[in-house]
Design an enzyme around this catalytic site. Structure first.
Site, mmCIF file in Angstrom:
data_model
loop_
_atom_site.group_PDB
_atom_site.id
_atom_site.type_symbol
_atom_site.label_atom_id
_atom_site.label_comp_id
_atom_site.label_asym_id
_atom_site.label_seq_id
_atom_site.Cartn_x
_atom_site.Cartn_y
_atom_site.Cartn_z
ATOM 1 N N GLY A 248 0.834 -1.234 -0.025
ATOM 2 C CA GLY A 248 0.133 0.049 0.026
ATOM 3 C C GLY A 248 0.830 1.338 -0.060
ATOM 4 O O GLY A 248 0.241 2.347 -0.215
ATOM 5 N N PRO A 291 4.945 -4.912 -0.747
ATOM 6 C CA PRO A 291 5.101 -3.713 -1.536
ATOM 7 C C PRO A 291 4.805 -4.247 -3.085
ATOM 8 O O PRO A 291 5.473 -4.926 -3.742
ATOM 9 C CB PRO A 291 6.177 -3.196 -1.513
ATOM 10 N N ARG A 330 -5.133 2.507 -16.692
ATOM 11 C CA ARG A 330 -5.209 3.226 -15.352
ATOM 12 C C ARG A 330 -6.038 4.598 -15.501
ATOM 13 O O ARG A 330 -6.718 5.092 -14.465
ATOM 14 C CB ARG A 330 -4.211 3.292 -14.325
ATOM 15 N N CYS A 361 -10.850 2.421 -30.465
ATOM 16 C CA CYS A 361 -12.148 3.085 -30.861
ATOM 17 C C CYS A 361 -12.979 3.200 -29.690
ATOM 18 O O CYS A 361 -14.081 2.682 -29.412
ATOM 19 C CB CYS A 361 -12.972 2.327 -31.750
ATOM 20 N N GLU A 362 -12.536 4.219 -28.625
ATOM 21 C CA GLU A 362 -13.322 4.532 -27.456
ATOM 22 C C GLU A 362 -12.917 5.968 -27.074
ATOM 23 O O GLU A 362 -11.637 6.010 -26.830
ATOM 24 C CB GLU A 362 -12.845 3.305 -26.395
HETATM 25 C C1 LIG Z 1 -2.832 -5.165 -3.904
HETATM 26 C C2 LIG Z 1 -2.396 -5.600 -2.780
HETATM 27 C C3 LIG Z 1 -0.921 -5.460 -2.485
HETATM 28 C C4 LIG Z 1 -0.149 -4.481 -3.210
HETATM 29 O O1 LIG Z 1 -0.472 -3.077 -2.966
HETATM 30 P P1 LIG Z 1 0.345 -2.012 -3.384
HETATM 31 O O2 LIG Z 1 -0.440 -0.842 -3.106
HETATM 32 O O3 LIG Z 1 0.819 -1.945 -4.865
HETATM 33 O O4 LIG Z 1 1.554 -1.798 -2.886
HETATM 34 C C5 LIG Z 1 -0.540 -6.137 -1.421
HETATM 35 N N1 LIG Z 1 -1.070 -7.262 -0.795
HETATM 36 C C6 LIG Z 1 -2.632 -7.375 -1.034
HETATM 37 C C7 LIG Z 1 -3.237 -8.208 -0.224
HETATM 38 C C8 LIG Z 1 -3.059 -6.502 -2.213
HETATM 39 O O5 LIG Z 1 -4.467 -6.866 -2.339
#
Ligand SMILES: *Cc1c(COP(=O)(O)O)cnc(C)c1O
Length: 431
Positions: A248, A291, A330, A361-362
């Site tokens: 995260g 990560p 994204r 085409c969007e």
């Molecule tokens: C998405 C996810 C991650 C990675 O998240 P990042 O934001 O890319 O670091 C790690 N563990 C779980 C369980 C996830 O769903």
């Protein structure tokens, strides 16, 4: 430049890891993903060094493979002391094909089928992160049939909304992953898991969200999980020796984003954890982190060639590239911000306001809107920075566009790590 591995050479071209991106584009063609191996290693090392320094033995980062999964990444992360979080048999298959040690594999996912479970057990995947009660039953049954005992963590929902920087016992409880503490279901889940003959529970997992800039939500997660762990010790006499806090951490996608100091965050997290363990008299568990984005995003960029360029009088200008939402969905999905540059004319004034769009085409096929570039011409090389995470791994063949390859660069050499798809690949599964 936005990242320390990028530069501008005497020709005014963008460089990555010291290599001219315009040369890379002409050698390998566009659209193309480029990954800088040294930058990837240094991102991973930030985690491994800080975790060794501040956390208990056995602590380790795991690459969230969903962010970027292809064979050549696994020997690199293995040699850096990283494990792998894998969410599907396909990701397990890829890591196995690369010879990644199964004992460092952690199998995630909220719907592991019986087939998936068998697939992972046959390959001796070291760890399961059990998401729900059904999976617990199925895993115990299948492990029993196969005569093995499986190490596992239990996925718990602590009820944290990371963007409020405080524990809120609403919102995030309502999600499809893990078992919530607040409703009392997590405690029942632990009790059931501890009774399973073919499952050895070591601790808990939680993943609180993505793009987090502060240590606070992780500290909140530690508080909640440790209180829960104490409760489980009282109730069942079980002591957790592993806590997996998920992924995260955010990255800087544009100049205005703050720089996240991962090492400082890990230090803050460890101080918080140690204090909490001392307070409640609990042995400090090993910490796993997962990560994804912060391991790979800044090591990658995408190169495109500009094609159709048009100015709609009184509205805006579009620069169309030879890729788009199939290789980077994204912006279309969540208006994700990226830094876009003109790789072949880095020193030209950016006085041309435009939107960079893909060739699908969007009308939603946009890479970035209302940015400043030098006035674009057909044949210019457009680079989108920081695309190492959630681009290749989310790529599709929408409009039957070929998925770009990945070029890995290291020590001034570029090698194809994933080849570009061919038209034959497109019809390979068509009967
Ligand atoms: C998405 C996810 C991650 C990675 O998240 P990042 O934001 O890319 O670091 C790690 N563990 C779980 C369980 C996830 O769903």
């Amino acid at each position: 430049m936005l990242y320390d591995n990028l530069g501008i050479n005497e020709k005014g071209h963008l460089t990555i890891g010291g290599m001219d991106t315009v040369d890379i584009a002409s050698e390998f063609g566009t659209a193309l993903y480029v990954m800088d191996e040294d930058k990837l290693r240094s991102n991973v090392r930030t985690y491994t060094d800080a975790m060794k320094l501040y956390l208990a033995p056995g602590s380790m980062p795991l690459l969230a493979s969903k962010a970027l999964c292809f064979k050549s990444i696994y020997p690199v992360i293995d040699s850096e002391g990283m494990g792998a979080d894998l969410v599907s048999p396909g990701e397990i298959y890829t890591a196995c094909a690369a010879g990644f040690p199964p004992e460092k594999m952690y199998f995630h996912g909220n719907n592991k089928t019986d087939e998936d479970i068998r697939f992972a057990l046959e390959r001796k995947v070291g760890w399961f992160i059990i998401d729900n009660y059904n999976e617990l039953e199925a895993l115990d049954r299948i492990a029993g049939e196969m005569g093995v005992t499986q190490n596992a963590l239990l996925r718990i929902t602590p009820g944290i909304n990371p963007h409020t920087f405080e524990a809120v016992n609403t919102g995030k409880i309502d999600c499809q992953f893990g078992v919530p503490i607040e409703t009392g279901q997590a405690a029942e889940f632990v009790g059931a898991a501890l009774k399973k003959e073919h499952i050895c529970v070591h601790g808990f997992h939680s993943h609180i969200g993505s793009e987090i800039f502060e240590p606070d939500p992780f500290c909140d997660a530690v508080d909640i999980l440790m209180s829960f762990a104490v409760e489980m010790r009282e109730r069942y006499g079980f002591t957790a020796d592993v806590l997996n806090l998920g992924g995260g951490f955010a990255v800087r996608y544009v100049e205005s984003d703050p720089q996240v100091d991962i090492a400082a965050n890990i230090k803050a997290l460890s101080e918080h954890l140690n204090a909490k363990c001392k307070e409640v008299g609990y042995p400090v568990p090993a910490i796993l982190l997962e990560p994804g984005r912060s391991s790979v995003a800044t090591a990658g960029l995408t190169l495109y060639t500009a094609g159709g360029i048009k100015t709609i009088e009184g509205y805006r200008s579009y620069v169309t590239v030879d890729g788009g939402m199939p290789d980077n969905p994204r912006y279309a999905l969540y208006k994700a911000r990226y830094t876009v540059v003109m790789a072949n004319r880095m020193n030209d004034p950016c006085d041309f306001k435009c939107s960079v769009c893909g060739r699908c085409c969007e009308s939603g096929d946009l890479i970035q809107e209302n940015i400043m570039l030098p006035e674009a011409k057909r044949g210019d090389i457009i680079a989108v920075l920081g695309t190492g995470a959630y681009n290749f791994s989310m790529a599709s063949n929408y409009n039957r566009l070929l998925r770009p390859g990945i070029v890995f660069i290291k020590d001034g050499k570029a090698r194809m790590a994933v080849r570009r798809q061919t038209y034959e690949d497109l019809i390979d599964c068509d009967l």
